[in-house]
Design a protein around this motif. Structure first.
Motif, mmCIF file in Angstrom:
data_model
loop_
_atom_site.group_PDB
_atom_site.id
_atom_site.type_symbol
_atom_site.label_atom_id
_atom_site.label_comp_id
_atom_site.label_asym_id
_atom_site.label_seq_id
_atom_site.Cartn_x
_atom_site.Cartn_y
_atom_site.Cartn_z
ATOM 1 N N ILE A 240 0.852 -1.180 0.000
ATOM 2 C CA ILE A 240 0.000 0.000 0.000
ATOM 3 C C ILE A 240 0.892 1.234 0.000
ATOM 4 N N LEU A 241 0.620 2.116 -0.931
ATOM 5 C CA LEU A 241 1.303 3.407 -0.987
ATOM 6 C C LEU A 241 0.357 4.462 -0.435
ATOM 7 N N ASP A 242 0.860 5.233 0.508
ATOM 8 C CA ASP A 242 0.033 6.198 1.234
ATOM 9 C C ASP A 242 0.599 7.612 1.065
ATOM 10 N N PRO A 243 0.182 8.307 -0.001
ATOM 11 C CA PRO A 243 0.615 9.719 -0.128
ATOM 12 C C PRO A 243 -0.051 10.557 0.968
ATOM 13 N N GLY A 244 0.744 11.216 1.768
ATOM 14 C CA GLY A 244 0.205 11.932 2.917
ATOM 15 C C GLY A 244 -0.705 13.097 2.547
ATOM 16 N N HIS A 245 -1.574 13.445 3.518
ATOM 17 C CA HIS A 245 -2.433 14.640 3.429
ATOM 18 C C HIS A 245 -3.419 14.511 2.264
ATOM 19 N N VAL B 33 3.905 14.592 -2.861
ATOM 20 C CA VAL B 33 3.914 13.180 -2.463
ATOM 21 C C VAL B 33 2.975 12.350 -3.335
ATOM 22 N N LEU B 34 1.865 12.949 -3.777
ATOM 23 C CA LEU B 34 0.966 12.207 -4.665
ATOM 24 C C LEU B 34 1.649 11.938 -5.998
ATOM 25 N N ASP B 35 2.354 12.925 -6.506
ATOM 26 C CA ASP B 35 3.059 12.745 -7.770
ATOM 27 C C ASP B 35 4.110 11.647 -7.657
ATOM 28 N N ILE B 36 4.877 11.642 -6.587
ATOM 29 C CA ILE B 36 5.892 10.597 -6.393
ATOM 30 C C ILE B 36 5.240 9.226 -6.315
ATOM 31 N N ALA B 37 4.165 9.128 -5.536
ATOM 32 C CA ALA B 37 3.499 7.833 -5.361
ATOM 33 C C ALA B 37 2.937 7.303 -6.671
ATOM 34 N N LEU B 38 2.294 8.154 -7.459
ATOM 35 C CA LEU B 38 1.717 7.705 -8.726
ATOM 36 C C LEU B 38 2.803 7.258 -9.701
ATOM 37 N N ARG B 39 3.955 7.883 -9.648
ATOM 38 C CA ARG B 39 5.066 7.476 -10.511
ATOM 39 C C ARG B 39 5.608 6.095 -10.144
ATOM 40 N N ASP C 247 6.112 -3.716 -12.533
ATOM 41 C CA ASP C 247 7.123 -4.374 -13.360
ATOM 42 C C ASP C 247 7.958 -5.353 -12.539
ATOM 43 N N LEU C 248 8.061 -5.106 -11.240
ATOM 44 C CA LEU C 248 8.851 -5.952 -10.338
ATOM 45 C C LEU C 248 8.018 -7.040 -9.674
ATOM 46 N N GLY C 249 6.753 -7.182 -10.098
ATOM 47 C CA GLY C 249 5.877 -8.196 -9.505
ATOM 48 C C GLY C 249 5.233 -7.755 -8.209
ATOM 49 N N ILE C 250 5.131 -6.449 -8.002
ATOM 50 C CA ILE C 250 4.580 -5.900 -6.757
ATOM 51 C C ILE C 250 3.336 -5.077 -7.096
ATOM 52 N N ASP C 251 2.191 -5.538 -6.675
ATOM 53 C CA ASP C 251 0.964 -4.794 -6.921
ATOM 54 C C ASP C 251 0.921 -3.578 -6.000
ATOM 55 N N ALA C 252 0.535 -2.443 -6.563
ATOM 56 C CA ALA C 252 0.506 -1.190 -5.801
ATOM 57 C C ALA C 252 -0.939 -0.771 -5.571
ATOM 58 N N ILE C 253 -1.300 -0.625 -4.301
ATOM 59 C CA ILE C 253 -2.639 -0.203 -3.904
ATOM 60 C C ILE C 253 -2.498 1.145 -3.199
ATOM 61 N N TYR C 254 -3.403 2.063 -3.474
ATOM 62 C CA TYR C 254 -3.257 3.441 -3.001
ATOM 63 C C TYR C 254 -4.304 3.807 -1.957
ATOM 64 N N HIS D 55 -7.161 7.195 10.372
ATOM 65 C CA HIS D 55 -7.620 5.866 10.777
ATOM 66 C C HIS D 55 -8.130 5.069 9.577
ATOM 67 N N ASP D 56 -8.633 5.759 8.547
ATOM 68 C CA ASP D 56 -9.073 5.052 7.345
ATOM 69 C C ASP D 56 -7.882 4.494 6.575
ATOM 70 N N ARG D 57 -6.790 5.202 6.602
ATOM 71 C CA ARG D 57 -5.583 4.702 5.935
ATOM 72 C C ARG D 57 -5.072 3.439 6.634
ATOM 73 N N ALA D 58 -5.015 3.489 7.969
ATOM 74 C CA ALA D 58 -4.543 2.331 8.724
ATOM 75 C C ALA D 58 -5.511 1.166 8.597
ATOM 76 N N ASN D 59 -6.803 1.441 8.674
ATOM 77 C CA ASN D 59 -7.806 0.373 8.550
ATOM 78 C C ASN D 59 -7.753 -0.287 7.179
ATOM 79 N N MET D 60 -7.537 0.513 6.166
ATOM 80 C CA MET D 60 -7.418 -0.032 4.814
ATOM 81 C C MET D 60 -6.269 -1.034 4.729
#
Length: 352
Positions: free
Chosen positions: A171-176, A194-200, A207-214, A225-230
């Protein structure tokens, strides 16, 4: 299959191409009938094409086949300029529309180059005023088509080598986000950087076999708390929160990675994750101050049950860091470095 697809494009136009045309099995009986129309199709495809355009210019081949990844076969198209992605997908393949002679002059088959891969056929042909890339793959394989995050004139077509190309997920968590800008200095907002970095990072990880969930993909506010619960619900292999630091004075600058290990909880895993990411970032940005691995009970790393860290990439309050953070290539390099660190951690901790 491709002869039917070409015939339908010539007869109906690309926008009216039925998706079912790309779903049929390669032995579908109608193919035998369509093969008989090949001469007619070739005539349509070459209409209004000068004889010299039919000769392939070896220097004008803007396509590359990359089979090195253990998870994906890649077709990379190096466009002369950025274009919109126009594609029709099916269970057995895809066809993409480009400006005429965009990839090669005239027509070319890449069947020999993809021999032995999950790509069964790859061909480029001109029909009327457009060029079409036809790709046939093994049935139901996951497909990703995306523009390069640094050079959007480059288009990547990734065909999975297996039905499940993601042995890992993070899970990638761009802050704020939204009304919460995070640190803000001179019109530059932490939430946007941070959103731009995360989306990149998305396709670098995939490509490395790692699924990215945002936790967020857009400029919206998400409660801590929604980020942690997710994360706790999805149960990823790692949780990475991305932030930009700030200070009351201008002088502090540099990179730090935070972790939280109450009573030694996941101490080894979280330290290794933090170290892999921090080392990767400092390797990429050796001139930036290295704050190392720090400990702090930030909510999202305190209340997540999986290995988790919080990255502080630079200080918006520092003029030098801020001047770097607004540069696209710096954010691209940061995305690549964080993805590399994640990959190192996951591969080192999943040998068995």
């Amino acid at each position: 299959m491709k002869f039917l697809v070409y015939f339908l494009i010539a007869a109906l136009g690309f926008s009216n191409l039925p998706s079912g045309a790309l779903d049929m099995d390669i032995q579908y009986p109608i193919e035998k009938q369509i093969v008989e129309l090949q001469d007619t199709i070739n005539m349509i495809a070459s209409e209004n094409t000068n004889e010299e355009e039919k000769i392939l210019d070896a220097e004008k081949v803007f396509i590359e086949i990359d089979t090195d990844s253990p998870y994906w076969e890649k077709v990379i198209i190096y466009g002369k300029h950025e274009i919109d992605i126009n594609v029709k997908n099916g269970k057995q393949g895809l066809v993409m529309e480009f400006p005429k002679n965009f990839i090669v002059n005239g027509e070319r088959s890449f069947k020999d180059e993809v021999n032995g891969t999950t790509i069964l056929d790859l061909e480029v042909t001109n029909i009327d005023n457009h060029q079409y890339l036809f790709l046939q793959h093994k049935a139901d394989m996951p497909v990703r088509i995306y523009k390069d995050s640094l050079e959007p004139n480059i288009i990547h077509i990734a065909i999975a080598k297996t039905l499940n190309p993601y042995p890992f997920k993070v899970i990638l968590d761009p802050g704020h986000g939204g009304f919460d800008s995070g640190a803000s200095h001179f019109g530059v907002h932490e939430k946007d950087i941070v959103l731009d970095i995360a989306l990149r990072m998305e396709h670098k990880l995939k490509d490395l076999g790692i699924d990215a969930i945002y936790s967020r993909r857009t400029d919206k506010f998400v409660e801590l708390h929604d980020r942690a619960n997710m994360s706790n619900k999805i149960n990823p292999d790692a949780f990475i929160s991305i932030h930009i630091n700030a200070a009351p004075i201008e002088s502090p600058r540099g990179i730090a990675t935070f972790l939280y290990t109450p009573n030694g909880f996941q101490k080894k895993e979280r330290e290794e994750l933090a170290r892999a990411i921090q080392d990767s970032l400092i390797e990429e940005f050796p001139d930036w101050k290295d704050w190392g691995i720090l400990r702090e009970g930030f909510y999202v790393i305190k209340y997540t049950k999986n290995p988790s860290v919080l990255v502080e990439f630079g200080f918006l309050s520092n003029p030098e860091d801020r001047a770097m953070l607004v540069k696209v290539d710096v954010r691209e390099r940061a995305a690549k470095a964080i993805a590399k660190g994640i990959d190192i951690f996951l591969k080192n901790n999943n040998d068995g």
